[in-house]
Scaffold this active site. Sequence first.
Site, PDB file in Angstrom:
ATOM      1  N   GLY A 347       0.852  -1.187   0.000  1.00 47.92           N
ATOM      2  CA  GLY A 347       0.000   0.000   0.000  1.00 47.92           C
ATOM      3  C   GLY A 347       0.883   1.231   0.000  1.00 47.92           C
ATOM      4  N   MET A 349       5.208   2.494   1.543  1.00 50.47           N
ATOM      5  CA  MET A 349       6.452   2.070   2.185  1.00 50.47           C
ATOM      6  C   MET A 349       7.129   3.260   2.825  1.00 50.47           C
ATOM      7  SD  MET A 349       8.627  -0.247   2.970  1.00 50.47           S
ATOM      8  CE  MET A 349      10.015   0.235   4.000  1.00 50.47           C
ATOM      9  N   GLU A 350       7.506   3.062   4.095  1.00 43.70           N
ATOM     10  CA  GLU A 350       7.973   4.175   4.937  1.00 43.70           C
ATOM     11  C   GLU A 350       9.443   4.540   4.747  1.00 43.70           C
ATOM     12  OE1 GLU A 350       7.108   1.087   6.049  1.00 43.70           O
ATOM     13  OE2 GLU A 350       8.430   0.405   7.658  1.00 43.70           O
ATOM     14  N   ASN A 351       9.977   4.474   3.509  1.00 41.11           N
ATOM     15  CA  ASN A 351      11.367   4.884   3.303  1.00 41.11           C
ATOM     16  C   ASN A 351      11.596   6.211   4.005  1.00 41.11           C
ATOM     17  OD1 ASN A 351      11.517   2.753   1.226  1.00 41.11           O
ATOM     18  ND2 ASN A 351      10.179   4.168   0.136  1.00 41.11           N
ATOM     19  N   HIS A 383      -0.033   6.183   9.073  1.00 43.17           N
ATOM     20  CA  HIS A 383       0.707   4.947   9.366  1.00 43.17           C
ATOM     21  C   HIS A 383       2.187   5.107   8.983  1.00 43.17           C
ATOM     22  CE1 HIS A 383       1.071   0.437   9.504  1.00 43.17           C
ATOM     23  NE2 HIS A 383       2.063   0.715   8.689  1.00 43.17           N
ATOM     24  N   GLU A 384       2.421   5.579   7.775  1.00 43.27           N
ATOM     25  CA  GLU A 384       3.809   5.674   7.298  1.00 43.27           C
ATOM     26  C   GLU A 384       4.596   6.706   8.099  1.00 43.27           C
ATOM     27  OE1 GLU A 384       4.608   3.289   5.475  1.00 43.27           O
ATOM     28  OE2 GLU A 384       2.534   2.738   5.012  1.00 43.27           O
ATOM     29  N   HIS A 387       6.003   5.565  11.333  1.00 41.84           N
ATOM     30  CA  HIS A 387       7.252   4.799  11.204  1.00 41.84           C
ATOM     31  C   HIS A 387       8.500   5.684  11.163  1.00 41.84           C
ATOM     32  CE1 HIS A 387       5.849   0.713  10.625  1.00 41.84           C
ATOM     33  NE2 HIS A 387       5.173   0.971   9.536  1.00 41.84           N
ATOM     34  N   GLU A 406       5.112  -3.018  12.956  1.00 44.17           N
ATOM     35  CA  GLU A 406       3.868  -2.842  12.195  1.00 44.17           C
ATOM     36  C   GLU A 406       2.647  -2.701  13.106  1.00 44.17           C
ATOM     37  OE1 GLU A 406       3.786  -1.860   9.443  1.00 44.17           O
ATOM     38  OE2 GLU A 406       5.648  -2.479   8.519  1.00 44.17           O
TER      39      GLU A 406
HETATM   40 ZN   LIG Z   1       3.920  -0.218   8.348  1.00 49.80          ZN
END
Ligand SMILES: [Zn+2]
Length: 975
Positions: A347, A349-351, A383-384, A387, A406
């Site tokens: 969905g 990605m928390e780069n 959410h991201e 992180h 997560e």
């Molecule tokens: Zn996550």
Amino acid sequence: MGKVYNVSKNECLGLVVLAVSAVATIIGLSIAYDKQRAKNQGNPGDEADTSSTSVPLTTPFTPKEPWDYYRLPDSLIPGSYNVTLWPRLKPNADGMYIFTGHSAVVFRCEKKTDLIVIHANKLNFTTFLGNHAKLNGLGEAVAPAIVRTWLVVRTEYLVIQLSSKLTAGESYVLYTEFRGELADDLEGFYRSEYMDDGVKKVVATSQMQATYARKAFPCFDEPAMKAVFIVTIIHDRGTVALSNSKEMDSSNSTRDNVPVTVTTFEPTERMSTYLLAFIVCDFDSIQSDYSNLLIRIWAQRKAIGGGQGNYALNVTGPILQFYEKYYNTTYPLSKSDQIALPDFNAGAMENWGLVTYRETALLYDPMLSSTGNKERVVTVISHELAHMWFGNLVTLQWWNDLWLNEGFASYVEYLGVDYVEPTWKIKDHIILYDVQKVFAMDALASSHPLSRKEEEVTKPTEISEMFNTISYSKGAAVLRMLSEFLSEPVFAKGLSSYLNTFAFGNTVHTDLWDHLQQAVENTPNLHIPHNVHDIMNRWTLQMGFPVVTINTRTGRIDQKHFLLDSDSKVDRPSQFNYTWFVPIKWMKNGVDQQQYWLLKETDTHAPMRVSGDEWVLANTNVSGYFRVNYDVDNWGRLLSQLNTNHQVLSVMNRAQIIDDAFNLARAKIIPTTTALRTTEYLSKERDYIPWASTLRNLDYYVLMFDRTEVYGVLQAYLKKQIKPLFEYYGTLTANWTKIPAGHTDQYNQINAIRIACVVGVKGCRELINSWFRQWMENPDHNPIQPNLKGTVYCSAIALGGVEEWDFVWRMFQNTSLASEASRLRSAMACTKTPWLLNRYLAYTLDPTKIRKQDATSTIQYIAHNVVGMPLAWNFIRSKWSYIFEQYGRGSFSFSNLINGITLRFSTEFELQELKKFKEDNLHVGFGSATMALEQAIEKTAANIKWVFFRQGIVYSLSPGAHIAINLELNRITFG
Ligand SMILES: [Zn+2]
Ligand SMILES: *[C@@H]1O[C@H](CO)[C@@H](O)[C@H](O)[C@H]1NC(C)=O
Ligand SMILES: *[C@@H]1O[C@H](CO)[C@@H](O)[C@H](O)[C@H]1NC(C)=O
Ligand SMILES: *[C@@H]1O[C@H](CO)[C@@H](O)[C@H](O)[C@H]1NC(C)=O
């Protein structure tokens, strides 16, 4: 990674499809391209890489040499990398898209060794005097000569044998030059394509989590091997290059006679390889300066031009500010970029500093998108961004603790959204989207504990398998429970101390418990019956959860491991014997009482003894991760409270009563009649959450019975219950011309229409058809209200034929809004016409028709349709090796595929087919769906037993008949 669901959560919840709508279910997608491993499987001496449960085909492989192990040796520690990458956005003479690059990694020798083992996958290296690398000493250090270098395909290493040992304490520089394919495989450094005014555009982008950074450049690719990265990207002039940190310098030059721009980025903070990101694109952006932080949103030019990035830009600053306060730690980087990509596996990605999203998870069009699309965008962003601290600044040592990373983000995402959209009451939704959802999976004997041993998770497929509903949703539920019994301020205090202590470092999950325990000890008057470790171990080290039974006549309370199928055998031993320390918040007659801790299997709590028409409700607002059962009389009093005045109970408590009752009935702990009776009051219910819970539970009945005679009775019952809701919304919206004001009212309006049309409430189908007709007559003007589009499309396709289907297919190909494309794609699975479904299944294997990122979810949509289910099952079986090769390593998608297809399985014949499928494909393997297959077998077996009772359900639902019928009796009568 972001939770991967692909239809908005709210639009698909309770998307009980009865016969008509076949959409539904939450899907994850992730696509893998695992040719290498499929090839390896034939090699003699190879470990059977497929699963722990499958039979090894060759003699088990015994690792002997350091490069035989999936984990790196601990002799070398990286300090910094200089990485230069040059992706080519046009194919070469062989029609291949490639990238080239070089890297210099500085590492320190911790233990003397004559071997360098570093990750590399699918890279071709330039050789220097026959070797794949050059080595130099740093400072005084003298590097030994390289004797030999080689690549190990199975464990994805570049290995370098030296003539003598490196010296402990000294640092060295390893230099490599390499070339890789910029494939469309959605892993590592890969390419995404889209059409811009008829012109094909190519984007070079990346997805490193969990084990793909090694496919972009050689690196020590483990989360604890943090380092500083100095990135340079060479790219075509006129394109934009992005990476984790701010661009520092950009200059035009020429390489290999090609005019290029060379962009260098500031050195990153110390970080893990899985959080790196490299992007070259021709996108546009909008930006803001929020408290001196540069925030940018990137997307295709027409999306940015159309304002689709505005909502994301508006919420990002405030959400970051919320987390800074909540964590009591400033945002650690100098910028925050977020980008929407046309092809993306998860969905989001928390780069760190450059978060990547699916287009549907970042872009929002106020005119054309639904409220559900909006909620999804802000939820995924929240959410991201959570992180950026938890996960990125402080990182778990290894993937076995993924649940904490997560689960944590999946819990606090609700807090972040609540901060920016306070009127939505979003925090209530966690019980639908996480708690109740994961209860269903964690009630199986084939479930698994949140926490794994480090040595149980080593291979890439084992790591992928950790990205599952248990990690995300049970993690979130258990952390929410912890925060509830500690109280939010104490939880936040412990958290902040944890983040500040371990900033830029790595931890194991017990480090968090330590800091929370300290916070408890520093809080006067806070008493918990055991320390945080001892309480939490029972929830994280053993699988499942308890059902707590309260006898309100005696005040006796007991707990028992809740299993959906009480006959199933639990093979997995637990050091705690499947008992928990259970914090029980509860109320009596609507008045909250003091929290009670159940610390043993059985106890007595006198205040819970009640008489007369007093009732007890425990686990208020589902703040604890457990189910509750009562004596018959208390159930009766709760039911009569619902029937007389349901608003005495909060929406969460209403939803809880329904969900607990249905699941206790499925486990044959209480009669199905009791469960069905919790739905009697629904003709008066107007709120979303109780309806959503009900529809999800009834969905199970539908799935079990839509091929049997029970279905007619069920439909008639639902028709009676939904009609008032349908009429209520008709009035509220001035005959469907206005949008309800409340956030969840908008969702419940969707439920009302969807179900009313499915069960044939008068006026519903006519309404939907007239909207759809108008659209077909004038395709440039879609008159359907965005919230209702998903439902309308699906119903129209289900009731229509090839003309409607082809129209939607054309609209799907033409739309420039990703969320609209996703709705149309799921609607096409609603047709009842088998040849259309088969043609659609065939499209899923053609990436020019259905993007690879969408293939497995499309198959799942089709399987959810009662007509499509057998077609999808045949399709999967006949193409298993191909599908496995394409998607077998995907995190969520692949296991969801198996879940989706087997959802209805409830006959002995289907169970045998499933077992045969498992046997026939052992040689191919099941990749990250290995666990899902075991769960499917267990669920099918449980369904068979449960469906055995169906006669009882007919009676229960028939007006007047339910009173006397008890399913336990039916077993004897009809068995
Ligand atoms: Zn996550
Ligand atoms: C990495 O790049 C920086 C900046 O260009 C340079 O100062 C440094 O020497 C390089 N390190 C290595 C090992 O090449
Ligand atoms: C790498 O080498 C293999 C074997 O020679 C070749 O098939 C492949 O195309 C090469 N990859 C790239 C990106 O050049
Ligand atoms: C590099 O070239 C591009 C296109 O030719 C131009 O737009 C850009 O301004 C140049 N950049 C620099 C730093 O000279």
